[in-house]
Scaffold this active site. Structure first.
Site, PDB file in Angstrom:
ATOM      1  CG  ASP A 155     -22.858  11.503 -60.633  1.00  0.00           C
ATOM      2  OD1 ASP A 155     -23.901  11.523 -61.308  1.00  0.00           O
ATOM      3  OD2 ASP A 155     -21.795  12.037 -60.994  1.00  0.00           O
TER       4      ASP A 155
ATOM      5  N   GLY B  52     -20.773   4.921 -63.805  1.00  0.00           N
ATOM      6  CA  GLY B  52     -20.223   4.077 -62.756  1.00  0.00           C
ATOM      7  C   GLY B  52     -18.873   4.553 -62.255  1.00  0.00           C
ATOM      8  CG  PHE B  53     -15.820   3.252 -62.498  1.00  0.00           C
ATOM      9  CD1 PHE B  53     -15.295   3.070 -61.229  1.00  0.00           C
ATOM     10  CD2 PHE B  53     -16.502   2.198 -63.105  1.00  0.00           C
ATOM     11  CE1 PHE B  53     -15.431   1.856 -60.575  1.00  0.00           C
ATOM     12  CE2 PHE B  53     -16.643   0.976 -62.446  1.00  0.00           C
ATOM     13  CZ  PHE B  53     -16.108   0.808 -61.183  1.00  0.00           C
ATOM     14  N   GLY B  54     -15.745   7.778 -62.656  1.00  0.00           N
ATOM     15  CA  GLY B  54     -15.329   9.067 -63.207  1.00  0.00           C
ATOM     16  C   GLY B  54     -14.124   8.895 -64.127  1.00  0.00           C
ATOM     17  N   GLY B  55     -13.815   9.932 -64.894  1.00  0.00           N
ATOM     18  CA  GLY B  55     -12.579   9.969 -65.654  1.00  0.00           C
ATOM     19  C   GLY B  55     -12.564   9.233 -66.985  1.00  0.00           C
TER      20      GLY B  55
ATOM     21  CG  ASP C 268     -23.129  12.945 -65.817  1.00  0.00           C
ATOM     22  OD1 ASP C 268     -21.942  13.216 -65.566  1.00  0.00           O
ATOM     23  OD2 ASP C 268     -23.894  12.382 -65.006  1.00  0.00           O
TER      24      ASP C 268
END
Ligand code: ZN
Length: 209
Positions: free
Chosen positions: A27, A134-137, A167
Site C-alpha cells: 500500500d 488510509g488506515f489499517g485496522g 482490501d
C-alpha cells in the site's frame, strides 16, 4: 504489508513468504488522496532484493500517473490505481500494461461500480475497497459485496478474466461471503499480522476453493 512492523520489514515479509504466501500487497499512500503516508519506491526496490513474492502495488495517490515508472523500476509486477482522482485513468492503465506489468483499477466503498465499467476490458484486476483507505485496522463494510457481485456479473457476461480483489478488514468470518459474491483475491493485513496463528487465515482462504 501496511500491518507489518516497518522497522523489521524485511524480516516480517520473509516470514510471509516462508509461510507460503505468493503475493505481497504493498500500500502506497501520499498524504493527499488519503490522509496517511507510507513509503516510496526505494523501500519496494530494497524489499525486491529480499523475497521472490509477486509484488502487488496499490497506489493511493492523487497523481499515480507520475509514479508508474518508478514503481515498475523498483520491481512492481502489478500496479493498481484508483478511479476517483482527476487524471487520465485509461492512459495510465495502458502505460502500466505497455511496460509488461499487470494493471488494476480500484474503487472506494462509496464509489459506484459503474465508474470502473469502461476499464474492465483492459484490466487484470478490480480492487474493491472494503474500508475507506488510509488506515489499517478498520472494520469491513459488508455493503461492498453487492458491488463485487455486480462486477462479477459483468465479468461473466463479457467473458473477461480479471481478478476481483477485496482490501480492508478481511478476516476468516467475512472471506466466505466475499467468495460467494465473486471475490477471488483477498488482501489480509491486520487479520494476518495481528493473529496469533498466522497459518489459520491462509488455510481458511484456501478452503474456499
Ligand atoms: Zn491496498
Amino acid at each position: 504489508m501496511l500491518a507489518a512492523n516497518h522497522v523489521r520489514l524485511a524480516e516480517d515479509i520473509k516470514a510471509v513468504e516462508t509461510a507460503g504466501a505468493k503475493w505481497l500487497h504493498i500500500d502506497i499512500m501520499d498524504g493527499h488522496f488519503v490522509p496517511n503516508l507510507t513509503f516510496g519506491p526505494q523501500t519496494v526496490a530494497d524489499l525486491r532484493k529480499e523475497v521472490d513474492l509477486f509484488f502487488d502495488v496499490h497506489l493511493m495517490l492523487d497523481n499515480p500517473q507520475n509514479y508508474i515508472d518508478a514503481f515498475i523500476d523498483a520491481g512492481a509486477q502489478q500496479i493498481s490505481i484508483h478511479v476517483e482522482p482527476e487524471y487520465d485513468v485509461e492512459g495510465t492503465l495502458k502505460k502500466i500494461k505497455e511496460r509488461g506489468v499487470k494493471a488494476g483499477i480500484v474503487l472506494n466503498p462509496k464509489t459506484e461500480a459503474s465508474s470502473i465499467k469502461p476499464f474492465l476490458p483492459i484490466v487484470d484486476l478490480v480492487l474493491a475497497m472494503t474500508v475507506q483507505p488510509g488506515f489499517g485496522g478498520q472494520s469491513f463494510q459488508e455493503s461492498v459485496l453487492a458491488k463485487t457481485k455486480q462486477i462479477n456479473d459483468w465479468r461473466i457476461s463479457a467473458g473477461l478474466d480479471f481478478r476481483i480483489q477485496v482490501d480492508g478488514g478481511v478476516n476468516d468470518e467475512n472471506a466466505k461471503r466475499c467468495w460467494e459474491n465473486g471475490v477471488d483475491t483477498f488482501v489480509a493485513g491486520s487479520a494476518y499480522f495481528r493473529s496469533d496463528d498466522r497459518i489459520t487465515f491462509r488455510e481458511s482462504i484456501e478452503s474456499l476453493g
